[in-house]
Design a protein around this motif. Structure first.
Motif, short mmCIF file in Angstrom:
data_model
loop_
_atom_site.label_atom_id
_atom_site.label_comp_id
_atom_site.label_asym_id
_atom_site.label_seq_id
_atom_site.Cartn_x
_atom_site.Cartn_y
_atom_site.Cartn_z
N LEU A 8 32.89 -22.06 83.90
CA LEU A 8 33.84 -22.22 84.68
C LEU A 8 35.46 -21.34 84.55
CD1 LEU A 8 33.99 -26.32 84.66
CD2 LEU A 8 33.44 -24.48 86.63
N LEU A 9 36.05 -21.48 82.99
CA LEU A 9 36.72 -20.88 82.84
C LEU A 9 36.56 -18.96 82.85
CD1 LEU A 9 37.55 -21.97 79.24
CD2 LEU A 9 38.57 -22.95 81.30
N ASP A 10 35.39 -18.45 83.60
CA ASP A 10 35.48 -17.36 83.50
C ASP A 10 35.73 -17.50 85.42
OD1 ASP A 10 34.86 -16.52 81.11
OD2 ASP A 10 32.90 -16.46 81.40
N VAL A 11 35.23 -18.16 85.42
CA VAL A 11 35.29 -18.30 87.50
C VAL A 11 36.34 -18.14 87.54
CG1 VAL A 11 34.96 -19.18 89.58
CG2 VAL A 11 33.08 -18.73 88.18
N ALA A 12 37.85 -19.03 87.04
CA ALA A 12 39.11 -19.52 87.27
C ALA A 12 39.92 -18.44 87.18
CB ALA A 12 39.33 -20.72 86.14
N ALA A 13 38.98 -17.65 85.99
CA ALA A 13 40.28 -16.24 84.95
C ALA A 13 39.76 -14.78 86.23
CB ALA A 13 39.40 -15.76 84.36
N GLU A 14 38.92 -15.29 87.23
CA GLU A 14 38.38 -14.15 88.54
C GLU A 14 39.23 -14.61 90.08
OE1 GLU A 14 35.14 -12.16 90.98
OE2 GLU A 14 34.47 -13.25 88.56
N LEU A 15 39.38 -15.39 90.08
CA LEU A 15 39.67 -16.21 90.65
C LEU A 15 41.54 -15.66 90.68
CD1 LEU A 15 38.07 -19.43 92.19
CD2 LEU A 15 37.98 -17.67 92.85
#
Length: 140
Positions: A8-15
């Protein structure tokens, strides 16, 4: 379906990277005060021309002193949050995307990345968390 915290944190960081979101590490108020003080002193000393010069000098000084005080939100998420803050953010994100019904994590990530509404929900959650929980200010 369980989406792990780091995913989840990786997706949030990418966005956050896609949106080029940055946060102030220290308040921008100091910079504004420097600009205003420079203009004020310049105006007292040199009138209208002094005000312009003083404001310019104040702005340049503020810009110089604020180097390194703006960080990308993705960097903050991945490197500067405590484990507790990461878990809290992940919990907030899980609630924001609770209506995703996917069989596995990769499918869920694909659904998030392909759905502008989900992306917006994640970004809004990140902004609220960084602003309210970490007392940082998001800048454009």
């Amino acid at each position: 379906m369980v989406i792990h915290t780091q995913e989840l944190l990786d997706v949030a960081a990418e966005l956050a990277d896609q949106e080029n979101m940055r946060a102030t590490v220290k308040g921008s108020m100091k910079g504004a005060l420097m600009c205003g003080a420079g203009a004020f002193v310049g105006g007292l000393v040199g009138g209208p021309v002094g005000m312009a010069v003083g404001g310019t000098v104040g702005a340049c000084t503020a810009a110089y002193k604020s180097r390194g005080q703006f960080k990308s939100v993705s960097y903050i998420i991945l490197n500067e949050m405590t484990d507790r803050q990461r878990e809290q953010l992940a919990d907030h994100l899980r609630r924001a995307i609770a209506d995703i019904d996917a069989g596995d994590v990769m499918l869920a990530v694909g659904l998030i990345m392909g759905n502008p509404n989900m992306q917006k929900a994640i970004l809004q959650t990140v902004v609220r968390f960084v602003t309210n929980q970490m007392s940082l200010t998001i800048v454009d």
